[in-house]
Design an enzyme around this catalytic site. Structure first.
Site, PDB file in Angstrom:
ATOM      1  N   ASP A 124      -0.793   1.104   6.297  1.00 30.41           N
ATOM      2  CA  ASP A 124       0.544   0.752   6.780  1.00 30.41           C
ATOM      3  C   ASP A 124       1.530   1.914   6.700  1.00 30.41           C
ATOM      4  OD1 ASP A 124       0.718   0.900   4.061  1.00 30.41           O
ATOM      5  OD2 ASP A 124       1.934  -0.905   3.819  1.00 30.41           O
ATOM      6  N   GLU A 125       1.028   3.144   6.621  1.00 34.98           N
ATOM      7  CA  GLU A 125       1.946   4.275   6.511  1.00 34.98           C
ATOM      8  C   GLU A 125       1.331   5.505   7.151  1.00 34.98           C
ATOM      9  OE1 GLU A 125       4.444   5.035   2.853  1.00 34.98           O
ATOM     10  OE2 GLU A 125       3.034   6.707   2.697  1.00 34.98           O
TER      11      GLU A 125
END
Length: 280
Positions: free
Chosen positions: A89-90
């Site tokens: 998620d990054e």
């Protein structure tokens, strides 16, 4: 992501993902409402229950996370020449050399990316813009949830001045406590302290690293990750499990998930290792 998979969770303000209330697992993610009670990723579920007893606890689905992550990465790669994901998620985008396209600000460009991510994946995101990875990460944290924060070159010290030292990378809770015991709690204190005084307090190496961070200096080079050296899955049982058939069933499930990732990423394993934790 869980809310997308299960519409009944969309209006649940206190949501913790990682396992059922009575499980031995760890928190994978938590809603902003639950975070206000101190629930954080990596925290044991039991601790999350104590901190936020009214929360709804659900298990996560790793396959859904990977599918969503691929969609997001596909969007990012359409906008930037270099994209490096540092987790599901990054990720970081390197826009070096695009100054003529964005001579003043990247805010409008970031807004376009955020809209495209939502349209393609249904997910909201926050975006931080900075001259190095540290500033971009802190700006993204500041913009969470769903915001955009741009720290232009020359603004770094002012942006960092109001932050606690614990917000800087490499300053964990124990280091923050140790610095606080020596009177250092805020970034601006390090910024205005004479370097020789900081050396006398912390030693040269630590003082130099802390001073660089407080002035907003960080790495700018993005290196594409190498192929993974290992692929793994694990689980924690709610209770000690000794039934051989049940253990075989769980082992088969975990092995199937590992094999699925190997196929998806076109990898071949040279060895298989089984990690088993006993009750004692």
């Amino acid at each position: 992501m869980c809310r997308q998979e299960d519409p009944s969770l969309r209006d649940v303000e206190l949501l913790v993902v990682g396992g059922k209330r009575d499980s031995r697992g760890v928190v994978q993610s938590a809603s902003y409402g639950a975070r206000a009670f101190g629930v954080r990723s990596g925290m044991p579920i039991g601790e999350a229950v104590r901190r936020c007893p009214k929360a709804t606890f659900v298990g996560g689905e790793f396959g859904a996370y990977r599918r969503a992550s691929r969609k997001v990465r596909g969007v990012l790669e359409a906008f930037a020449p270099v994209v490096v994901m540092t987790g599901l998620d990054e990720g970081y985008l390197d826009l070096s050399g695009t100054d003529l396209l964005h001579p003043v600000s990247l805010m409008n460009f970031a807004t376009t990316i955020r809209t495209a991510v939502h349209q393609e994946s249904g997910l909201d995101c926050s975006i931080g813009i900075g001259a190095n990875r540290m500033i971009a990460k802190l700006a993204s944290d500041y913009a969470t949830p769903r915001g955009i924060c741009e720290v232009r070159p020359g603004w770094e010290t002012g942006f960092l001045a109001g932050l606690p030292l614990g917000a800087l990378p490499g300053i964990g809770p124990r280091t923050a406590e140790r610095l606080a015991a020596r009177g250092l709690r805020e970034v601006h204190q390090v910024q205005v302290m004479p370097f020789d005084d900081l050396v006398a307090l912390l030693g040269r190496d630590e003082a130099l690293a802390l001073s660089r961070r407080a002035q907003g200096r960080g790495g700018t080079r993005l290196i594409r990750p190498e192929r993974p050296k290992s692929v793994s899955r694990e689980t924690t049982f709610r209770r000690d499990l000794r039934d051989a058939r049940e253990l075989d069933r769980v082992l088969l499930l975990l092995a199937a998930r590992v094999a699925g990732q190997l196929r998806d990423e076109q990898l071949v394993a040279g060895a298989v290792t089984l990690k088993l934790r006993y009750g004692d």
